[in-house]
Design a protein around this motif. Sequence first.
Motif, PDB file in Angstrom:
ATOM      1  N   PRO A 111       2.528   1.517  10.915  1.00 22.24           N
ATOM      2  CA  PRO A 111       2.580   2.927  10.537  1.00 22.24           C
ATOM      3  C   PRO A 111       3.571   3.117   9.385  1.00 22.24           C
ATOM      4  N   VAL A 112       3.373   4.160   8.599  1.00 22.66           N
ATOM      5  CA  VAL A 112       4.340   4.475   7.546  1.00 22.66           C
ATOM      6  C   VAL A 112       5.528   5.140   8.237  1.00 22.66           C
ATOM      7  N   THR A 113       6.654   4.434   8.213  1.00 25.84           N
ATOM      8  CA  THR A 113       7.832   4.918   8.950  1.00 25.84           C
ATOM      9  C   THR A 113       9.105   4.532   8.221  1.00 25.84           C
ATOM     10  N   ILE A 114      10.111   5.407   8.314  1.00 24.70           N
ATOM     11  CA  ILE A 114      11.385   5.051   7.677  1.00 24.70           C
ATOM     12  C   ILE A 114      12.051   3.884   8.396  1.00 24.70           C
ATOM     13  N   GLU A 115      11.565   3.552   9.594  1.00 21.73           N
ATOM     14  CA  GLU A 115      12.148   2.396  10.303  1.00 21.73           C
ATOM     15  C   GLU A 115      11.759   1.080   9.638  1.00 21.73           C
ATOM     16  N   LEU A 116      10.715   1.104   8.811  1.00 19.58           N
ATOM     17  CA  LEU A 116      10.372  -0.082   8.022  1.00 19.58           C
ATOM     18  C   LEU A 116      10.139   0.417   6.585  1.00 19.58           C
ATOM     19  N   PRO A 117      11.246   0.486   5.811  1.00 16.88           N
ATOM     20  CA  PRO A 117      11.194   1.177   4.517  1.00 16.88           C
ATOM     21  C   PRO A 117      10.018   0.786   3.619  1.00 16.88           C
ATOM     22  N   ALA A 118       9.647  -0.504   3.604  1.00 18.50           N
ATOM     23  CA  ALA A 118       8.573  -0.923   2.688  1.00 18.50           C
ATOM     24  C   ALA A 118       7.218  -0.335   3.071  1.00 18.50           C
ATOM     25  N   SER A 119       7.074   0.189   4.286  1.00 23.34           N
ATOM     26  CA  SER A 119       5.768   0.721   4.700  1.00 23.34           C
ATOM     27  C   SER A 119       5.358   1.917   3.847  1.00 23.34           C
ATOM     28  N   ILE A 120       6.319   2.571   3.211  1.00 21.21           N
ATOM     29  CA  ILE A 120       5.970   3.726   2.373  1.00 21.21           C
ATOM     30  C   ILE A 120       5.094   3.309   1.187  1.00 21.21           C
ATOM     31  N   LEU A 121       5.141   2.025   0.865  1.00 21.69           N
ATOM     32  CA  LEU A 121       4.341   1.542  -0.262  1.00 21.69           C
ATOM     33  C   LEU A 121       2.842   1.685   0.015  1.00 21.69           C
ATOM     34  N   GLN A 122       2.480   1.827   1.297  1.00 24.73           N
ATOM     35  CA  GLN A 122       1.060   2.058   1.637  1.00 24.73           C
ATOM     36  C   GLN A 122       0.545   3.358   1.023  1.00 24.73           C
ATOM     37  N   THR A 123       1.467   4.271   0.706  1.00 24.17           N
ATOM     38  CA  THR A 123       1.045   5.581   0.198  1.00 24.17           C
ATOM     39  C   THR A 123       0.808   5.561  -1.313  1.00 24.17           C
ATOM     40  N   ARG A 124       1.013   4.379  -1.934  1.00 20.75           N
ATOM     41  CA  ARG A 124       0.857   4.287  -3.386  1.00 20.75           C
ATOM     42  C   ARG A 124      -0.346   3.415  -3.752  1.00 20.75           C
ATOM     43  N   ASP A 125      -1.025   3.752  -4.843  1.00 18.40           N
ATOM     44  CA  ASP A 125      -2.164   2.947  -5.286  1.00 18.40           C
ATOM     45  C   ASP A 125      -1.725   1.696  -6.032  1.00 18.40           C
ATOM     46  N   ASN A 126      -0.780   1.894  -6.939  1.00 20.67           N
ATOM     47  CA  ASN A 126      -0.475   0.807  -7.871  1.00 20.67           C
ATOM     48  C   ASN A 126       0.556  -0.183  -7.317  1.00 20.67           C
ATOM     49  N   VAL A 127       0.223  -0.739  -6.156  1.00 18.63           N
ATOM     50  CA  VAL A 127       1.122  -1.714  -5.529  1.00 18.63           C
ATOM     51  C   VAL A 127       0.356  -3.018  -5.339  1.00 18.63           C
ATOM     52  N   THR A 128       0.919  -4.103  -5.818  1.00 12.16           N
ATOM     53  CA  THR A 128       0.335  -5.416  -5.566  1.00 12.16           C
ATOM     54  C   THR A 128       1.331  -6.207  -4.729  1.00 12.16           C
ATOM     55  N   VAL A 129       0.845  -6.781  -3.639  1.00 12.84           N
ATOM     56  CA  VAL A 129       1.691  -7.589  -2.759  1.00 12.84           C
ATOM     57  C   VAL A 129       1.275  -9.044  -2.913  1.00 12.84           C
ATOM     58  N   ILE A 130       2.231  -9.896  -3.215  1.00 10.57           N
ATOM     59  CA  ILE A 130       1.939 -11.331  -3.319  1.00 10.57           C
ATOM     60  C   ILE A 130       2.670 -12.016  -2.166  1.00 10.57           C
ATOM     61  N   VAL A 131       1.914 -12.665  -1.302  1.00 12.52           N
ATOM     62  CA  VAL A 131       2.527 -13.290  -0.115  1.00 12.52           C
ATOM     63  C   VAL A 131       2.081 -14.743   0.006  1.00 12.52           C
ATOM     64  N   ASP A 132       2.980 -15.604   0.445  1.00 10.59           N
ATOM     65  CA  ASP A 132       2.558 -16.982   0.670  1.00 10.59           C
ATOM     66  C   ASP A 132       1.989 -17.100   2.089  1.00 10.59           C
ATOM     67  N   GLU A 133       1.473 -18.288   2.414  1.00 14.41           N
ATOM     68  CA  GLU A 133       0.772 -18.450   3.699  1.00 14.41           C
ATOM     69  C   GLU A 133       1.665 -18.099   4.881  1.00 14.41           C
ATOM     70  N   ALA A 134       2.926 -18.525   4.819  1.00 12.45           N
ATOM     71  CA  ALA A 134       3.828 -18.280   5.957  1.00 12.45           C
ATOM     72  C   ALA A 134       4.129 -16.795   6.113  1.00 12.45           C
ATOM     73  N   ALA A 135       4.369 -16.114   5.010  1.00 12.77           N
ATOM     74  CA  ALA A 135       4.687 -14.676   5.089  1.00 12.77           C
ATOM     75  C   ALA A 135       3.468 -13.863   5.522  1.00 12.77           C
ATOM     76  N   ALA A 136       2.268 -14.428   5.247  1.00  9.37           N
ATOM     77  CA  ALA A 136       1.024 -13.718   5.601  1.00  9.37           C
ATOM     78  C   ALA A 136       0.535 -14.111   6.992  1.00  9.37           C
ATOM     79  N   SER A 137       1.291 -14.958   7.690  1.00 11.80           N
ATOM     80  CA  SER A 137       0.764 -15.575   8.920  1.00 11.80           C
ATOM     81  C   SER A 137       0.528 -14.597  10.057  1.00 11.80           C
ATOM     82  N   LYS A 138       1.106 -13.397   9.989  1.00 15.33           N
ATOM     83  CA  LYS A 138       0.873 -12.437  11.088  1.00 15.33           C
ATOM     84  C   LYS A 138      -0.113 -11.337  10.712  1.00 15.33           C
ATOM     85  N   LEU A 139      -0.698 -11.428   9.534  1.00 15.21           N
ATOM     86  CA  LEU A 139      -1.657 -10.378   9.104  1.00 15.21           C
ATOM     87  C   LEU A 139      -2.986 -10.593   9.806  1.00 15.21           C
TER      88      LEU A 139
END
Length: 233
Positions: free
Chosen positions: A205-233
Amino acid sequence: MKIIKVKDPQEGGKVAFELFKEALLKGTKVLGLATGSTPVSFYNEVTRSNLDLSDLTSINLDEYVGLDGTSDQSYRYFMQKHLFDKKPFKETYVPNGKATNLNEFVKEYDKIIDEHPIDWQVLGLGQNGHIGFNEPGTPTTITTHVVNLAESTIKANARMFENESDVPRQAISMGIASIMKSKQLVVMAWGVEKADAVKGMIEGPVTIELPASILQTRDNVTVIVDEAAASKL
Ligand code: GLP
């Protein structure tokens, strides 16, 4: 949000570099920059390239209170070493950790950001989902401010210092509102330690408890993740 999965930080740095070159072609003149181990592979690609950055301005996200630019744990020192000394910019701004009046200084930094709107912002991710030094619970309306660092951040960043007790307890950070003004944002995250924060940022959820979640509300965001960081998606 656009998600790009890569094998490792080296490949991630190359992908970020390609995005950066595209942004330059589209007229990017002001970069928002981050420190920490995450953007190093990207900075290495930049410094190895033949790009001329001498007409660009950069504005860094944050700095520890009490450290000046000659201290090798300061973010100014980090930026000089990894990028600016090798690739000169027109002008580079990093918050002044030794400012005598911090309340005045944060206002001045906001003015700098207003006068140089950020075209392309680089972000790393704290293990607790922080961006810059905006810790969990930080209001999204906040601009540049002085932060009391979370215990978990002090522990996570202690590896850069001789002792945990040497880690400054405060920092100056661009606020979430300042970061959200950037026209384009590129977030990078590597390693399994970031997997929970990555999942929360993208799927939670978009919550101040996880500050980066606010980025979901923006269009122009690119997330680059390696395999380990993406392992829980
Ligand atoms: C620090 C910085 C952040 C950075 C984060 C992750 O606390 N203030 O800007 O993104 O930690 O650091 P690292 O890239 O070393 O994992």
